[in-house]
Enzyme design. Structure first.
Site, mmCIF file in Angstrom:
data_model
loop_
_atom_site.group_PDB
_atom_site.id
_atom_site.type_symbol
_atom_site.label_atom_id
_atom_site.label_comp_id
_atom_site.label_asym_id
_atom_site.label_seq_id
_atom_site.Cartn_x
_atom_site.Cartn_y
_atom_site.Cartn_z
ATOM 1 C CD1 TRP A 1 -1.858 2.168 2.137
ATOM 2 C CD2 TRP A 1 -3.084 1.267 0.507
ATOM 3 N NE1 TRP A 1 -2.935 2.995 1.929
ATOM 4 C CE2 TRP A 1 -3.710 2.463 0.928
ATOM 5 C CE3 TRP A 1 -3.665 0.509 -0.513
ATOM 6 C CZ2 TRP A 1 -4.908 2.930 0.363
ATOM 7 C CZ3 TRP A 1 -4.849 0.967 -1.082
ATOM 8 C CH2 TRP A 1 -5.454 2.161 -0.640
ATOM 9 C CG ASP B 1 -7.504 -4.379 5.221
ATOM 10 O OD1 ASP B 1 -7.702 -4.682 6.416
ATOM 11 O OD2 ASP B 1 -6.361 -4.220 4.748
ATOM 12 C CG ASP C 1 1.051 -5.933 -2.428
ATOM 13 O OD1 ASP C 1 -0.033 -5.600 -2.962
ATOM 14 O OD2 ASP C 1 1.225 -5.939 -1.199
ATOM 15 C CB THR D 1 -10.401 -12.302 0.985
ATOM 16 O OG1 THR D 1 -9.469 -13.284 1.465
ATOM 17 C CG2 THR D 1 -10.653 -12.542 -0.488
ATOM 18 C CG ASP E 1 3.325 -11.420 -3.831
ATOM 19 O OD1 ASP E 1 2.434 -12.110 -4.361
ATOM 20 O OD2 ASP E 1 3.086 -10.435 -3.104
ATOM 21 C CD GLU F 1 -1.900 -3.270 -1.610
ATOM 22 O OE1 GLU F 1 -2.712 -2.542 -0.985
ATOM 23 O OE2 GLU F 1 -1.184 -4.106 -1.046
ATOM 24 C CE1 TYR F 2 -5.525 -3.506 -4.171
ATOM 25 C CE2 TYR F 2 -6.422 -1.292 -3.857
ATOM 26 C CZ TYR F 2 -6.128 -2.550 -3.351
ATOM 27 O OH TYR F 2 -6.435 -2.851 -2.052
#
Length: 369
Positions: free
Chosen positions: A99, A210, A136, A208, A134, A138-139
């Site tokens: 984030w 928040d 991540d 899945t 990975d 967002e988004y």
């Protein structure tokens, strides 16, 4: 024994034939991943390591278009990589982003930028002996976290993942580097061409949790498995997220939904229904599982309730009008049963530092056996 190629059909049949909440026995030889996001500073107990399939070290960042990990973080990652000597089943991958972490849209906007990103990622994995990456972001296509975005992110994200997969395959010298992404659901995934990115990925880590936060109008089951009887028609849930990705054509075994090892507290909550799906004055705090047990569950006026339809616990303090949504061993067991019934890839959690005694991890691991 059915092949993995038949699992999408099996999942559909399971969804149609099983009664609500029923648990399917795992297919012979089927294995469900336990995936842990890890920001922890403390050592991980050996028993916990033996229950984890993939440890995702968070976070690397995108700096000048390259996947970058500072010296302090590299030293901590090296400690995690060292666990593999005594726990050879363990995979350790590196997550880039998180984030408010930007740089993705800019890096992915050109073929040269995507290759620069992929080359730096491959070099990082080779240098640290990590097992994969990975992503991540967002988004893609969104700027709620304060990062740059573009309407072209959807196509560029597909191209970025394809470039990563091709680069990893070319530079791995026979080793298969894992590639996953952290993905949200509902409107937050409209910037991803789910069907197009799926072939490049080993799995999706579905965030899945928040589902309600400081930016939502009401409280909710922030990591609920199913929709509460009080939930609006568009409420986000783990099961709805899974159905969204399955409908886009993702094989069930590539879906790894998430569990929250923390709660979300809301203050000045309207008192109807013990604060569930009610307007609130302000978001109060994120509370790790050990603190929930020590100071909140059954303490200081906080009463635990169970939403049977959502299969989710919550706390309500009538005196202070405080509401807390969280996961516990009971809700984790329900999620594990759902994963097995739908033949999904396993469960992941955020995050290792919030469960130092391994209580929630043990519930997850036992539920997936």
């Amino acid at each position: 024994m059915p092949s993995r190629r038949l699992l999408p059909l099996l999942a559909l049949l399971a969804a149609l034939s099983l009664p609500f909440g029923a648990q399917a026995a795992p297919a012979a030889g089927e294995h469900y991943r336990v995936v842990a996001y890890d920001t922890a500073q403390h050592p991980i107990p050996a028993d916990d390591v033996d229950r984890i399939d993939t440890l995702i070290f968070a976070f690397a960042q995108v700096v000048d278009g390259q996947v970058t990990l500072g010296d302090t973080a590299r030293a901590r990652l090296a400690q995690r990589i060292a666990l593999k000597a005594a726990h050879p089943q363990l995979k350790v991958t590196v997550s880039v982003g998180g984030w408010e972490a930007g740089g993705f849209s800019e890096a992915a906007s050109t073929a040269a930028g995507r290759q620069r990103f992929a080359d730096s990622a491959a070099a990082l994995l080779a240098a640290t002996h990590a097992d994969g990456l990975d992503v991540d972001w967002e988004y893609p296509g969104h700027h709620e976290s304060g990062i740059a975005s573009s309407p072209d992110d959807r196509a560029h994200f597909t191209a970025l993942l394809q470039t990563l997969r091709a680069t990893f395959d070319r530079t791995g010298h026979g080793k298969h580097y894992l590639l996953s992404i952290a993905a949200a659901d509902g409107p937050f995934v409209d910037g991803i061409d789910i069907a197009a990115v799926a072939p490049s990925l080993d799995w999706f880590n579905l965030m899945t949790y928040d589902f309600c936060n400081a930016m939502t109008p009401t409280t909710c089951n922030h990591t609920g498995l199913h929709a509460s009887a009080l939930a609006p028609a568009d409420a986000r849930t783990l099961a709805r997220a899974v159905r969204q990705f399955l409908a886009a054509g993702v094989p069930p075994a590539k879906l790894v939904p998430g569990v929250a090892f923390y709660g979300r507290e809301f203050a000045d909550v309207q008192p109807e229904h013990h604060g569930l799906f009610q307007r609130f004055g302000h978001f109060q705090a994120m509370i790790a599982w050990p603190q929930l047990k020590a100071d909140y569950i059954g303490r200081h006026g906080y009463v635990r309730y169970w939403d049977a339809k959502a299969e989710a616990p919550y706390l309500w303090n009538a005196r202070t009008r405080s509401f807390i949504s969280y996961d516990d061993p009971q809700s984790i067991a329900a999620k594990a049963a759902y994963v097995k019934a739908q033949h999904l890839g396993g469960l992941m959690y955020w995050e290792q530092d919030n469960d130092p005694d391994g209580e929630l991890l043990k519930a997850m691991w036992q539920g997936l056996q």
